[in-house]
Motif scaffolding. Structure first.
Motif, short mmCIF file in Angstrom:
data_model
loop_
_atom_site.label_atom_id
_atom_site.label_comp_id
_atom_site.label_asym_id
_atom_site.label_seq_id
_atom_site.Cartn_x
_atom_site.Cartn_y
_atom_site.Cartn_z
N TYR A 128 0.82 -1.20 0.00
CA TYR A 128 0.00 0.00 0.00
C TYR A 128 0.86 1.26 0.00
N GLU A 129 0.53 2.16 -0.92
CA GLU A 129 1.02 3.52 -0.84
C GLU A 129 -0.04 4.30 -0.07
N ILE A 130 0.39 5.02 0.96
CA ILE A 130 -0.56 5.63 1.89
C ILE A 130 -0.51 7.15 1.80
N GLN A 131 -1.68 7.75 1.59
CA GLN A 131 -1.81 9.20 1.57
C GLN A 131 -2.64 9.63 2.77
N LEU A 132 -2.13 10.59 3.54
CA LEU A 132 -2.83 11.10 4.71
C LEU A 132 -3.58 12.37 4.34
N LEU A 133 -4.87 12.39 4.65
CA LEU A 133 -5.72 13.54 4.31
C LEU A 133 -6.38 14.08 5.57
N ARG A 134 -6.46 15.41 5.64
CA ARG A 134 -7.10 16.07 6.77
C ARG A 134 -7.88 17.28 6.29
N GLY A 135 -8.81 17.72 7.10
CA GLY A 135 -9.53 18.95 6.82
C GLY A 135 -10.19 18.96 5.46
N ASN A 136 -9.95 20.03 4.71
CA ASN A 136 -10.61 20.21 3.41
C ASN A 136 -9.85 19.58 2.25
N GLU A 137 -8.86 18.73 2.54
CA GLU A 137 -8.14 18.06 1.46
C GLU A 137 -9.07 17.08 0.75
N THR A 138 -9.00 17.08 -0.56
CA THR A 138 -9.93 16.29 -1.38
C THR A 138 -9.47 14.85 -1.53
N ILE A 139 -10.42 13.94 -1.46
CA ILE A 139 -10.14 12.51 -1.61
C ILE A 139 -10.02 12.16 -3.09
N ALA A 140 -8.99 11.43 -3.45
CA ALA A 140 -8.86 10.86 -4.79
C ALA A 140 -8.88 9.35 -4.64
N SER A 141 -10.00 8.74 -5.05
CA SER A 141 -10.17 7.29 -4.89
C SER A 141 -10.04 6.60 -6.23
N ALA A 142 -9.16 5.63 -6.31
CA ALA A 142 -9.01 4.85 -7.54
C ALA A 142 -10.24 3.99 -7.79
N THR A 143 -10.88 3.53 -6.72
CA THR A 143 -12.06 2.67 -6.86
C THR A 143 -13.29 3.47 -7.25
N PHE A 144 -13.44 4.65 -6.65
CA PHE A 144 -14.60 5.49 -6.90
C PHE A 144 -14.15 6.88 -7.34
N PRO A 145 -13.70 7.03 -8.59
CA PRO A 145 -13.18 8.32 -9.05
C PRO A 145 -14.24 9.42 -9.08
N GLY A 146 -15.51 9.03 -9.02
CA GLY A 146 -16.57 10.04 -9.04
C GLY A 146 -16.86 10.67 -7.70
N LEU A 147 -16.20 10.21 -6.65
CA LEU A 147 -16.41 10.79 -5.33
C LEU A 147 -15.97 12.25 -5.31
N ASN A 148 -16.78 13.07 -4.69
CA ASN A 148 -16.43 14.49 -4.53
C ASN A 148 -16.55 14.83 -3.05
N LEU A 149 -15.55 14.38 -2.28
CA LEU A 149 -15.59 14.52 -0.84
C LEU A 149 -14.25 15.00 -0.31
N THR A 150 -14.30 15.65 0.84
CA THR A 150 -13.08 16.00 1.56
C THR A 150 -12.90 15.04 2.74
N ALA A 151 -11.71 15.03 3.29
CA ALA A 151 -11.46 14.20 4.46
C ALA A 151 -12.37 14.60 5.61
N GLU A 152 -12.56 15.89 5.80
CA GLU A 152 -13.41 16.36 6.90
C GLU A 152 -14.85 15.87 6.77
N GLN A 153 -15.37 15.87 5.56
CA GLN A 153 -16.73 15.37 5.36
C GLN A 153 -16.87 13.93 5.79
N VAL A 154 -15.89 13.12 5.45
CA VAL A 154 -15.92 11.72 5.83
C VAL A 154 -15.76 11.55 7.33
N LEU A 155 -14.79 12.22 7.91
CA LEU A 155 -14.48 12.04 9.32
C LEU A 155 -15.55 12.60 10.25
N LYS A 156 -16.29 13.59 9.76
CA LYS A 156 -17.39 14.13 10.54
C LYS A 156 -18.74 13.56 10.12
#
Length: 208
Positions: free
Chosen positions: A177-205
């Protein structure tokens, strides 16, 4: 703040069959090297898992993929006799289920190729999510693994200092695994779901 605690609840190591007989029908428990862990999820833990499940289901439906989110199943690695993980979110490929020898009678996955995407929402026993499962999920060949640490519980070597809520996106490259750490308003880039439009904060909250 009261947080869930993962801890072994018995002294004698259990085989997978013994675990299944006593705990298999309850989503609170998983088996790691013969130890039964009571996951004791908090309300926030469940909110985060449900949020990710909802977003994954939307992406699956929009793309018309032959996938679904496992609801009450177990992941029993075929090379681990006394281990049965219970991921918080696991996206399963229906096309691979014909190769799963246990699936027709029990909700048990044994092959990494059956799983396209997996998520663990971190609890107090964060070592399992950041160490053991990173290794095992990579060895199984699961393409993408998220570690949703909404309370910033992980060790400094995993999420940095000062510790803070962190979403770790683990993408399989050359069997690791290559691991990317995301926090706050950083945008998620998902290889499995490229259509996701979410930030780390949205997920964590768990917040739209």
């Amino acid at each position: 703040m009261i947080l869930e605690t993962d801890r072994p609840i018995q002294q004698k190591p259990l085989s997978f069959d013994e675990f299944l007989a006593h705990y298999g029908g309850d989503k609170r428990y998983e088996l790691i090297d013969g130890e039964v862990f009571d996951l004791e999820p908090t309300g926030k833990h469940e909110e985060v898992a449900a949020f990710i499940t909802t977003k994954a289901c939307v992406q699956i439906d929009r793309a018309g993929l032959p996938w679904f989110v496992l609801q009450r199943g177990l992941l029993r690695p075929s090379n681990a006799v006394m281990t049965a993980f219970r991921p918080d979110v696991a996206v399963v490929d229906r096309a691979e289920l014909s190769k799963e020898l246990l699936w027709s009678e029990q909700s048990i996955i044994t092959r990494g190729s059956s799983i396209k995407f997996v998520v663990e929402v971190v609890s107090s026993n964060w070592q399992n999510d950041y160490a053991r499962k990173v290794e095992d999920y990579a060895a199984l060949g699961i393409p993408e693994y998220w570690i949703a640490d909404y309370a910033g519980l992980g060790g400094i070597r995993h999420i940095g200092k000062p510790k803070q809520p962190t979403l770790s996106i683990c993408t399989l490259v050359d069997e690791e695994y290559e691991i990317q750490l995301l926090r706050g308003n950083e945008t998620i880039a998902s290889a499995t779901f490229p259509g996701l439009n979410l930030t780390a904060e949205q997920v964590l909250k768990a917040d739209r």
